[in-house]
Enzyme design. Sequence first.
Site, PDB file in Angstrom:
ATOM      1  N   CYS A  79      -0.543  49.484 -23.220  1.00 13.12           N
ATOM      2  CA  CYS A  79      -1.659  48.938 -23.997  1.00 13.12           C
ATOM      3  C   CYS A  79      -2.035  47.563 -23.452  1.00 13.12           C
ATOM      4  O   CYS A  79      -1.282  46.942 -22.705  1.00 13.12           O
ATOM      5  CB  CYS A  79      -1.282  48.818 -25.478  1.00 13.12           C
ATOM      6  SG  CYS A  79       0.077  47.679 -25.783  1.00 13.12           S
ATOM      7  N   CYS A 105       0.363  44.783 -24.456  1.00 14.57           N
ATOM      8  CA  CYS A 105       1.588  44.743 -23.651  1.00 14.57           C
ATOM      9  C   CYS A 105       1.328  44.042 -22.317  1.00 14.57           C
ATOM     10  O   CYS A 105       2.188  43.321 -21.808  1.00 14.57           O
ATOM     11  CB  CYS A 105       2.082  46.159 -23.393  1.00 14.57           C
ATOM     12  SG  CYS A 105       2.265  47.121 -24.906  1.00 14.57           S
ATOM     13  N   ASP A 145     -37.112  37.964  -4.101  1.00 14.64           N
ATOM     14  CA  ASP A 145     -37.560  37.505  -2.794  1.00 14.64           C
ATOM     15  C   ASP A 145     -38.523  38.577  -2.262  1.00 14.64           C
ATOM     16  O   ASP A 145     -38.489  39.726  -2.714  1.00 14.64           O
ATOM     17  CB  ASP A 145     -36.353  37.356  -1.867  1.00 14.64           C
ATOM     18  CG  ASP A 145     -36.760  36.958  -0.457  1.00 14.64           C
ATOM     19  OD1 ASP A 145     -37.661  36.116  -0.329  1.00 14.64           O
ATOM     20  OD2 ASP A 145     -36.196  37.516   0.494  1.00 14.64           O
TER      21      ASP A 145
END
Length: 720
Positions: A21, A24, A410
Amino acid sequence: MSNGSEQANTYHSYRVEGFTCANCAGKFERNVKEIEGVQDAKVNFGASKISVAGSVTIAQLEQAGAFESLKITTDEPASSRSAAATSNEAKEKPSFWQTYHLLLYSVLLIVLGYLSYGINGEQNLVTILLFLAATMISGAKLLKIGLQNLLRLDFDMRTLMTVAVIGGAIIGEWAEIAVVVILFAVSEALERYSMNRARQSIRLLMDIAPKEALIRRGNQEQMVAVEEIKIGDIMLVKPGQKIAMDGVVVQGQSAVNQAAITGESIPAAKGVGDEVFAGTLNGEGWIEVEITKHVEDTTIARIIHLVEEAQAERAPAQAFIDKFAKVYTPAIMLVAALVAVLPPLLLDGSWSTWVYQGLAVLVVGCPCALVISTPISIVSAIGNAAKQGVLIKGGIYLEEMGSVKAVAFDKTGTLTEGVPSVTDYEVLEEADADQLLAIIAALEHRSQHPLASAIVNKAHEEDVDDSAVKVEGFTAITGKGISGSVQGTTFYVGSPRLFIDQLAIRLPQSLQQRIDELQQQGKTVMLAGMDNRVLALIAVADKLRSSSRKVLQELQALGIKQTVMLTGDAHSTAQYIGREAGVTNIEAELMPEEKLQRVKQLQERYGKVAMVGDGVNDAPALAASSVGIAMGGAGTDTALETADIALMADDLSKLPFTVKLSRKAMQIIKINIAFSIGIKLIALLLVIPGWLTLWIAITADIGATLAVSLNSMRLMRMKE
């Protein structure tokens, strides 16, 4: 800078196996930071990696991750792993039974426990032992870590579950605590599965490049492992083979499918001098390629590295969740304690009833779904974008892109193709158009003028062979054009001024009007003829990309309020290209610092602004924008390094997809957060009438985790 400082700032990367997880992962990061000799550590949960600054051993890292039984290995460049290593990894992958056998044993014991419950009763010793055995088999690791956390006052979801299990055992709810522990194990397995599916997009990138290639050294041809191939080696690529290394074609021609790198569905034609990339698929031609990069520096290796780094960059939404979870978990423990204690003390409630309700509050309060909701969405979205040829370099840029209100472009190489080409070729007198074009191309072939290649390419496109035309007395007329003799006749190619001033030819009014008309469109006009008359008119321009107009329309349909073209080109050229593209505003004759100023002005007015450029000339404006987007990242190191987002195929049509993906990701994250919190609140409201059970609590948690995981993984399938 001192050597010590340099060492402190040098990060070494390691792969981590066993994360269950996000919480953890955070705890592992904190543990590693406490190791003596470590200056800093950064866990990348999305890529299952940790980067450590300072001196540390793998044994020390595994000790820091012992609470999760984490396995640590050094992080080799993905594309440089040998075929044997890849094969070993495949062999080491555990089977379904090896992964889930303890969980399956626990389920069997629970079934037997309920049979005993029906025959012998809930408090029978056999029934209790069966449920207790099921709890310990699937929950021993959970309880061990939870108790350690409790002693350290480290409140995470395992601490909550451990307190709930201990409390359930005290009040004799053996069946429910066994089921709760198993369902929690299922919830963690779902989290692992969901994250692994999201990470799969990166693993697929790692596997697309071959691990060895056919190399010619001297007169010998041999298969060589990619990590042993040197710059300058000649790689032989047969038809239908995958290309193993980056390089330049030195012999042969073919069509190469570059979808794995750039997302392009149409194979790109490759000939001598063209660049090819590792991981792309050769078509029907045989090509020889000179190696230009080491395996760890190939485009695919750098993409993998940048995508993994991008997954570690937390979006603002994820940062919010991390902060929220730190407050949320202790708050849930306080609420659970109040639910367990206050009703019996103040309202004369039953201690067993309300302690049970308090335990249920602890279980329902586990923030599994909430914590997983954001990282899995970001990993899924960034991985999908990479497969589509869009490199997003962090969760923050994924989130920013969705809220962009203005986009600055651009002109050259972004809205236009960036390469001059012949747009108009008009023969003015009765003459053979192809023969005249061959003469013009033969003259231009000897010229060094930047526009000469456009005319030569035009001849090749028209299948006009200029090689047979013999030119004598070739002369470059500085600033005006060129001349040369063909079969005794002198021909001239150059600007209208060459014919007006030097050859004293009076141009017809119709021709002068045509020249003015083409020049107003931003085209460069050249004339071709002899010393007494003009034979042809040629106009050359940097053409608008075929996709530009459609892209601008799609962006405006998506609610982008302002699209601006920023260019250093002349006003007439800018106005014509801008109108053709469909931008809402045109700014011409700008210096780089003026482009930067315009971007800042857009930010003051619209807030979030994206700038699209080539990653080199527009560096200041790209850096100042909320999101800098570079064109053609696959062939441009600068674009890969400087941009926040790189369009790998030099394909502007990927821009609307990126906006839509970003918005979809943010929408899913918000839905996940709202759903995760909402389902918890609904379950907590069941405390008031005393209806909340451990069953309902854990079902709400596992249901929310499954829902947000599946919802997030939808981003992996999103197409243009």
